[in-house]
Scaffold this motif. Sequence first.
Motif, PDB file in Angstrom:
ATOM      1  N   ARG A  26       0.808  -1.222   0.000  1.00 22.11           N
ATOM      2  CA  ARG A  26       0.000   0.000   0.000  1.00 22.11           C
ATOM      3  C   ARG A  26       0.842   1.273   0.000  1.00 22.11           C
ATOM      4  O   ARG A  26       0.428   2.292  -0.542  1.00 22.11           O
ATOM      5  N   HIS A  27       2.000   1.227   0.662  1.00 23.42           N
ATOM      6  CA  HIS A  27       2.727   2.470   0.912  1.00 23.42           C
ATOM      7  C   HIS A  27       4.089   2.576   0.238  1.00 23.42           C
ATOM      8  O   HIS A  27       4.722   3.628   0.325  1.00 23.42           O
ATOM      9  N   VAL A  28       4.545   1.530  -0.427  1.00 31.81           N
ATOM     10  CA  VAL A  28       5.895   1.551  -0.989  1.00 31.81           C
ATOM     11  C   VAL A  28       6.066   2.660  -2.023  1.00 31.81           C
ATOM     12  O   VAL A  28       7.101   3.333  -2.046  1.00 31.81           O
ATOM     13  N   ASN A  29       5.083   2.891  -2.863  1.00 24.05           N
ATOM     14  CA  ASN A  29       5.216   3.936  -3.886  1.00 24.05           C
ATOM     15  C   ASN A  29       5.275   5.329  -3.279  1.00 24.05           C
ATOM     16  O   ASN A  29       6.050   6.180  -3.727  1.00 24.05           O
ATOM     17  N   LEU A  30       4.482   5.557  -2.260  1.00 22.58           N
ATOM     18  CA  LEU A  30       4.489   6.852  -1.574  1.00 22.58           C
ATOM     19  C   LEU A  30       5.843   7.098  -0.901  1.00 22.58           C
ATOM     20  O   LEU A  30       6.435   8.174  -1.028  1.00 22.58           O
ATOM     21  N   VAL A  31       6.350   6.088  -0.207  1.00 25.57           N
ATOM     22  CA  VAL A  31       7.631   6.225   0.477  1.00 25.57           C
ATOM     23  C   VAL A  31       8.747   6.430  -0.542  1.00 25.57           C
ATOM     24  O   VAL A  31       9.607   7.300  -0.378  1.00 25.57           O
ATOM     25  N   TYR A  32       8.714   5.651  -1.629  1.00 23.08           N
ATOM     26  CA  TYR A  32       9.755   5.778  -2.651  1.00 23.08           C
ATOM     27  C   TYR A  32       9.722   7.170  -3.289  1.00 23.08           C
ATOM     28  O   TYR A  32      10.752   7.806  -3.465  1.00 23.08           O
ATOM     29  N   SER A  33       8.530   7.663  -3.650  1.00 20.29           N
ATOM     30  CA  SER A  33       8.479   8.986  -4.291  1.00 20.29           C
ATOM     31  C   SER A  33       8.929  10.086  -3.358  1.00 20.29           C
ATOM     32  O   SER A  33       9.600  11.032  -3.774  1.00 20.29           O
ATOM     33  N   ALA A  34       8.611   9.969  -2.072  1.00 20.76           N
ATOM     34  CA  ALA A  34       9.100  10.960  -1.105  1.00 20.76           C
ATOM     35  C   ALA A  34      10.621  10.884  -0.996  1.00 20.76           C
ATOM     36  O   ALA A  34      11.307  11.917  -0.940  1.00 20.76           O
ATOM     37  N   ALA A  35      11.160   9.670  -1.016  1.00 18.05           N
ATOM     38  CA  ALA A  35      12.615   9.505  -0.937  1.00 18.05           C
ATOM     39  C   ALA A  35      13.301  10.083  -2.173  1.00 18.05           C
ATOM     40  O   ALA A  35      14.326  10.762  -2.066  1.00 18.05           O
ATOM     41  N   VAL A  36      12.743   9.843  -3.348  1.00 19.44           N
ATOM     42  CA  VAL A  36      13.331  10.391  -4.579  1.00 19.44           C
ATOM     43  C   VAL A  36      13.341  11.910  -4.529  1.00 19.44           C
ATOM     44  O   VAL A  36      14.336  12.545  -4.900  1.00 19.44           O
ATOM     45  N   ARG A  37      12.262  12.501  -4.052  1.00 18.24           N
ATOM     46  CA  ARG A  37      12.217  13.970  -3.956  1.00 18.24           C
ATOM     47  C   ARG A  37      13.281  14.492  -3.000  1.00 18.24           C
ATOM     48  O   ARG A  37      13.861  15.548  -3.222  1.00 18.24           O
ATOM     49  N   GLN A  38      13.560  13.755  -1.943  1.00 18.17           N
ATOM     50  CA  GLN A  38      14.528  14.208  -0.952  1.00 18.17           C
ATOM     51  C   GLN A  38      15.971  13.986  -1.398  1.00 18.17           C
ATOM     52  O   GLN A  38      16.805  14.865  -1.239  1.00 18.17           O
ATOM     53  N   VAL A  39      16.278  12.806  -1.917  1.00 14.97           N
ATOM     54  CA  VAL A  39      17.674  12.476  -2.203  1.00 14.97           C
ATOM     55  C   VAL A  39      18.058  12.670  -3.664  1.00 14.97           C
ATOM     56  O   VAL A  39      19.245  12.686  -3.986  1.00 14.97           O
ATOM     57  N   ARG A  40      17.069  12.770  -4.541  1.00 14.39           N
ATOM     58  CA  ARG A  40      17.292  13.007  -5.978  1.00 14.39           C
ATOM     59  C   ARG A  40      18.216  11.971  -6.630  1.00 14.39           C
ATOM     60  O   ARG A  40      19.018  12.302  -7.502  1.00 14.39           O
ATOM     61  N   ASP A  41      18.109  10.742  -6.178  1.00 12.30           N
ATOM     62  CA  ASP A  41      18.903   9.649  -6.727  1.00 12.30           C
ATOM     63  C   ASP A  41      18.050   8.388  -6.615  1.00 12.30           C
ATOM     64  O   ASP A  41      17.809   7.907  -5.502  1.00 12.30           O
TER      65      ASP A  41
END
Length: 94
Positions: A26-41
């Motif tokens: 349920r939450h993996v995509n949300l967590v991943y997109s937030a991580a991408v926005r933060q770390v940009r990698d």
Amino acid sequence: MNEDMELLRDYVVRQSEQAFETLVARHVNLVYSAAVRQVRDPHLAEDVTQTVFIILARKGGHARLQHDYSKLAAPHGRLCRSCGPENRGPPRAA
């Protein structure tokens, strides 16, 4: 209690792997997109995402199971901030 908190409780109390898998799905995509926005990698974001769910698996039973995720979501924000490009050390030798 909302359904996600019921799943977390089921995981903590009954060690239900199925409940944890449902939470991750349920939450993996949300967590991943937030991580991408933060770390940009994207590769680092995958590591951050995996770490977030490892933390949830380990600490899910330590947080009070209430109607909010504040205690469980906090490591995600700290982790993303600490993994940003400005906070990374020199590359590791392979």
